[in-house]
Scaffold this motif. Sequence first.
Motif, PDB file in Angstrom:
ATOM      1  N   TYR A 193       0.815  -1.225   0.000  1.00 27.23           N
ATOM      2  CA  TYR A 193       0.000   0.000   0.000  1.00 27.23           C
ATOM      3  C   TYR A 193       0.842   1.266   0.000  1.00 27.23           C
ATOM      4  O   TYR A 193       0.356   2.355  -0.326  1.00 27.23           O
ATOM      5  CB  TYR A 193      -0.947   0.004   1.205  1.00 27.23           C
ATOM      6  CG  TYR A 193      -0.250   0.100   2.557  1.00 27.23           C
ATOM      7  CD1 TYR A 193       0.033   1.338   3.119  1.00 27.23           C
ATOM      8  CD2 TYR A 193       0.117  -1.039   3.258  1.00 27.23           C
ATOM      9  CE1 TYR A 193       0.659   1.431   4.355  1.00 27.23           C
ATOM     10  CE2 TYR A 193       0.744  -0.959   4.484  1.00 27.23           C
ATOM     11  CZ  TYR A 193       1.022   0.277   5.032  1.00 27.23           C
ATOM     12  OH  TYR A 193       1.662   0.361   6.250  1.00 27.23           O
ATOM     13  N   ARG A 194       2.122   1.141   0.356  1.00 23.22           N
ATOM     14  CA  ARG A 194       2.986   2.320   0.402  1.00 23.22           C
ATOM     15  C   ARG A 194       3.477   2.736  -0.982  1.00 23.22           C
ATOM     16  O   ARG A 194       3.863   3.893  -1.174  1.00 23.22           O
ATOM     17  CB  ARG A 194       4.186   2.054   1.312  1.00 23.22           C
ATOM     18  CG  ARG A 194       3.798   1.895   2.785  1.00 23.22           C
ATOM     19  CD  ARG A 194       4.987   1.572   3.652  1.00 23.22           C
ATOM     20  NE  ARG A 194       4.611   1.525   5.066  1.00 23.22           N
ATOM     21  CZ  ARG A 194       5.422   1.126   6.044  1.00 23.22           C
ATOM     22  NH1 ARG A 194       6.649   0.729   5.760  1.00 23.22           N
ATOM     23  NH2 ARG A 194       5.006   1.126   7.295  1.00 23.22           N
ATOM     24  N   THR A 195       3.460   1.812  -1.916  1.00 21.96           N
ATOM     25  CA  THR A 195       3.984   2.118  -3.255  1.00 21.96           C
ATOM     26  C   THR A 195       2.955   1.939  -4.364  1.00 21.96           C
ATOM     27  O   THR A 195       3.186   2.400  -5.487  1.00 21.96           O
ATOM     28  CB  THR A 195       5.195   1.217  -3.574  1.00 21.96           C
ATOM     29  OG1 THR A 195       4.779  -0.164  -3.561  1.00 21.96           O
ATOM     30  CG2 THR A 195       6.313   1.421  -2.549  1.00 21.96           C
ATOM     31  N   THR A 196       1.844   1.278  -4.061  1.00 17.32           N
ATOM     32  CA  THR A 196       0.875   0.937  -5.108  1.00 17.32           C
ATOM     33  C   THR A 196      -0.536   1.334  -4.698  1.00 17.32           C
ATOM     34  O   THR A 196      -0.954   1.081  -3.560  1.00 17.32           O
ATOM     35  CB  THR A 196       0.914  -0.582  -5.396  1.00 17.32           C
ATOM     36  OG1 THR A 196       2.245  -0.964  -5.724  1.00 17.32           O
ATOM     37  CG2 THR A 196      -0.017  -0.942  -6.539  1.00 17.32           C
ATOM     38  N   ASP A 197      -1.266   1.948  -5.623  1.00 10.78           N
ATOM     39  CA  ASP A 197      -2.670   2.272  -5.417  1.00 10.78           C
ATOM     40  C   ASP A 197      -3.489   1.028  -5.742  1.00 10.78           C
ATOM     41  O   ASP A 197      -3.591   0.620  -6.901  1.00 10.78           O
ATOM     42  CB  ASP A 197      -3.068   3.431  -6.337  1.00 10.78           C
ATOM     43  CG  ASP A 197      -4.520   3.856  -6.171  1.00 10.78           C
ATOM     44  OD1 ASP A 197      -5.283   3.123  -5.500  1.00 10.78           O
ATOM     45  OD2 ASP A 197      -4.897   4.891  -6.738  1.00 10.78           O
ATOM     46  N   PHE A 198      -4.074   0.419  -4.715  1.00  6.29           N
ATOM     47  CA  PHE A 198      -4.782  -0.846  -4.939  1.00  6.29           C
ATOM     48  C   PHE A 198      -5.976  -0.679  -5.873  1.00  6.29           C
ATOM     49  O   PHE A 198      -6.367  -1.617  -6.561  1.00  6.29           O
ATOM     50  CB  PHE A 198      -5.203  -1.486  -3.612  1.00  6.29           C
ATOM     51  CG  PHE A 198      -6.430  -0.882  -2.969  1.00  6.29           C
ATOM     52  CD1 PHE A 198      -7.693  -1.423  -3.205  1.00  6.29           C
ATOM     53  CD2 PHE A 198      -6.329   0.212  -2.120  1.00  6.29           C
ATOM     54  CE1 PHE A 198      -8.828  -0.881  -2.611  1.00  6.29           C
ATOM     55  CE2 PHE A 198      -7.452   0.759  -1.517  1.00  6.29           C
ATOM     56  CZ  PHE A 198      -8.705   0.216  -1.764  1.00  6.29           C
ATOM     57  N   THR A 199      -6.552   0.526  -5.930  1.00  5.41           N
ATOM     58  CA  THR A 199      -7.704   0.733  -6.801  1.00  5.41           C
ATOM     59  C   THR A 199      -7.312   0.702  -8.278  1.00  5.41           C
ATOM     60  O   THR A 199      -8.172   0.483  -9.143  1.00  5.41           O
ATOM     61  CB  THR A 199      -8.407   2.065  -6.495  1.00  5.41           C
ATOM     62  OG1 THR A 199      -7.531   3.157  -6.794  1.00  5.41           O
ATOM     63  CG2 THR A 199      -8.822   2.132  -5.039  1.00  5.41           C
ATOM     64  N   GLN A 214     -12.211   2.860   4.236  1.00  4.02           N
ATOM     65  CA  GLN A 214     -12.081   3.330   2.865  1.00  4.02           C
ATOM     66  C   GLN A 214     -13.116   2.633   1.980  1.00  4.02           C
ATOM     67  O   GLN A 214     -12.809   2.165   0.892  1.00  4.02           O
ATOM     68  CB  GLN A 214     -10.679   3.045   2.328  1.00  4.02           C
ATOM     69  CG  GLN A 214      -9.552   3.737   3.068  1.00  4.02           C
ATOM     70  CD  GLN A 214      -8.205   3.461   2.424  1.00  4.02           C
ATOM     71  OE1 GLN A 214      -7.722   4.213   1.592  1.00  4.02           O
ATOM     72  NE2 GLN A 214      -7.598   2.364   2.825  1.00  4.02           N
ATOM     73  N   GLY A 215     -14.343   2.600   2.467  1.00  2.00           N
ATOM     74  CA  GLY A 215     -15.373   1.844   1.767  1.00  2.00           C
ATOM     75  C   GLY A 215     -15.604   2.296   0.336  1.00  2.00           C
ATOM     76  O   GLY A 215     -15.786   1.462  -0.559  1.00  2.00           O
ATOM     77  N   ASP A 216     -15.569   3.614   0.093  1.00  2.00           N
ATOM     78  CA  ASP A 216     -15.806   4.097  -1.267  1.00  2.00           C
ATOM     79  C   ASP A 216     -14.695   3.678  -2.214  1.00  2.00           C
ATOM     80  O   ASP A 216     -14.938   3.361  -3.383  1.00  2.00           O
ATOM     81  CB  ASP A 216     -15.972   5.611  -1.266  1.00  2.00           C
ATOM     82  CG  ASP A 216     -17.333   6.035  -0.732  1.00  2.00           C
ATOM     83  OD1 ASP A 216     -18.346   5.628  -1.322  1.00  2.00           O
ATOM     84  OD2 ASP A 216     -17.378   6.740   0.284  1.00  2.00           O
ATOM     85  N   LEU A 217     -13.447   3.671  -1.727  1.00  2.22           N
ATOM     86  CA  LEU A 217     -12.334   3.202  -2.557  1.00  2.22           C
ATOM     87  C   LEU A 217     -12.470   1.709  -2.823  1.00  2.22           C
ATOM     88  O   LEU A 217     -12.282   1.242  -3.947  1.00  2.22           O
ATOM     89  CB  LEU A 217     -10.996   3.506  -1.885  1.00  2.22           C
ATOM     90  CG  LEU A 217     -10.600   4.975  -1.761  1.00  2.22           C
ATOM     91  CD1 LEU A 217      -9.289   5.098  -0.990  1.00  2.22           C
ATOM     92  CD2 LEU A 217     -10.471   5.613  -3.135  1.00  2.22           C
ATOM     93  N   SER A 218     -12.805   0.957  -1.786  1.00  3.87           N
ATOM     94  CA  SER A 218     -12.946  -0.490  -1.942  1.00  3.87           C
ATOM     95  C   SER A 218     -14.074  -0.841  -2.898  1.00  3.87           C
ATOM     96  O   SER A 218     -13.995  -1.824  -3.643  1.00  3.87           O
ATOM     97  CB  SER A 218     -13.199  -1.141  -0.575  1.00  3.87           C
ATOM     98  OG  SER A 218     -12.076  -0.989   0.280  1.00  3.87           O
ATOM     99  N   LEU A 219     -15.127  -0.044  -2.896  1.00  3.22           N
ATOM    100  CA  LEU A 219     -16.262  -0.274  -3.789  1.00  3.22           C
ATOM    101  C   LEU A 219     -15.812  -0.321  -5.247  1.00  3.22           C
ATOM    102  O   LEU A 219     -16.318  -1.121  -6.042  1.00  3.22           O
ATOM    103  CB  LEU A 219     -17.297   0.827  -3.592  1.00  3.22           C
ATOM    104  CG  LEU A 219     -18.487   0.888  -4.552  1.00  3.22           C
ATOM    105  CD1 LEU A 219     -19.275  -0.412  -4.512  1.00  3.22           C
ATOM    106  CD2 LEU A 219     -19.376   2.076  -4.210  1.00  3.22           C
ATOM    107  N   GLY A 220     -14.825   0.507  -5.585  1.00  2.00           N
ATOM    108  CA  GLY A 220     -14.380   0.599  -6.964  1.00  2.00           C
ATOM    109  C   GLY A 220     -13.682  -0.623  -7.515  1.00  2.00           C
ATOM    110  O   GLY A 220     -13.531  -0.753  -8.738  1.00  2.00           O
ATOM    111  N   VAL A 221     -13.245  -1.544  -6.654  1.00  2.51           N
ATOM    112  CA  VAL A 221     -12.539  -2.731  -7.142  1.00  2.51           C
ATOM    113  C   VAL A 221     -13.456  -3.951  -7.203  1.00  2.51           C
ATOM    114  O   VAL A 221     -13.039  -5.019  -7.660  1.00  2.51           O
ATOM    115  CB  VAL A 221     -11.291  -3.054  -6.286  1.00  2.51           C
ATOM    116  CG1 VAL A 221     -10.396  -1.835  -6.176  1.00  2.51           C
ATOM    117  CG2 VAL A 221     -11.663  -3.581  -4.905  1.00  2.51           C
ATOM    118  N   LEU A 222     -14.706  -3.804  -6.763  1.00  2.00           N
ATOM    119  CA  LEU A 222     -15.640  -4.933  -6.733  1.00  2.00           C
ATOM    120  C   LEU A 222     -16.322  -5.135  -8.082  1.00  2.00           C
ATOM    121  O   LEU A 222     -16.679  -4.180  -8.765  1.00  2.00           O
ATOM    122  CB  LEU A 222     -16.721  -4.699  -5.685  1.00  2.00           C
ATOM    123  CG  LEU A 222     -16.396  -5.013  -4.231  1.00  2.00           C
ATOM    124  CD1 LEU A 222     -17.493  -4.446  -3.333  1.00  2.00           C
ATOM    125  CD2 LEU A 222     -16.252  -6.511  -4.014  1.00  2.00           C
TER     126      LEU A 222
END
Length: 307
Positions: A193-199, A214-222
């Motif tokens: 997470y320090r070097t890569t944007d998981f989204t 970070q629910g809104d960010l997590s929503l974007g990968v579903l």
Amino acid sequence: MRAMIQKSFGGPEVLELVNSERPKPLAGEVLVKVRASAINPVDVAVRSGAFPLLGEPPFGVGWDISGVVEEVGPGAGFAVGDEVYGMPFFPRAATGYAEYVAAPSSQLARKPASLDHVHAAAVPLAALTAWQGLVGAADVKEGDRVLIQRAAGGVGHFAVQIAKARGAHVIAIASEARRDFVTGLGADEIIDYRTTDFTEAVKGVDVVLDSTAQGDLSLGVLRPGGVLITILEHGDEELAARVEAAGRRFAGILVEPDQRALEAIAELIDAGRIRPYVERTFPLEEVGKAHDLVGAGHVQGKIVLTV
């Protein structure tokens, strides 16, 4: 008996070791001689007042316990001498940082035979949170792609193992320093997470276990129809509405006692498919140091008090 209580909100210094009357088990309850009690981030938040779950002090924090049944109330489900573990009463006070806890036998289970009390105490709250999300809410199955936030932490390190035990492909978010640890738990992919944007790095997963608010960010990968399991935003109705409007499913988790789940988790532990990791132990008298460490937010696995 000795027990830790607090009479005000504040830093670890408000935790006070006192002598109090040993509780008497009521009908359906057992008196547990506590051998170890684990510390969770919720304990720290409740102590400080950031999460006023128990109302105003005085009260005792702590829920995770492992110990030996010393006394049995009428109709209780265990016998004197049984080794048990659990997180009784949550979200009400259990005063788990104590030499004795009286609790309903239905909220405890037999301690995994392969674990000592220190490692057994590390299991209940964190493992039940992961289980009630991944198994109870999302029904993770073989072939599912599951993203685990904070994969090296208390809930996260159990979540990785539970998802793997159910045949999932696990994508773990953790620092590079934790890579070997999380890989050893069974994660298939690691995202630093320090070097890569998981989204940007992940798309189309079936389930996200979010313990970072970070629910809104997590929503974007579903993927459409996927499940967002959130721990810190479990009561966020606006987030739930956004998730549902996007065609995904929202599952807010506030853990609760669950004897059957504890028994299932114990079976997986004794089968070698789940292992709790304890970073450090402290004696009961040094609970303040333990809270400082948990409060810093970088614990690998769990911190446990010996009683």
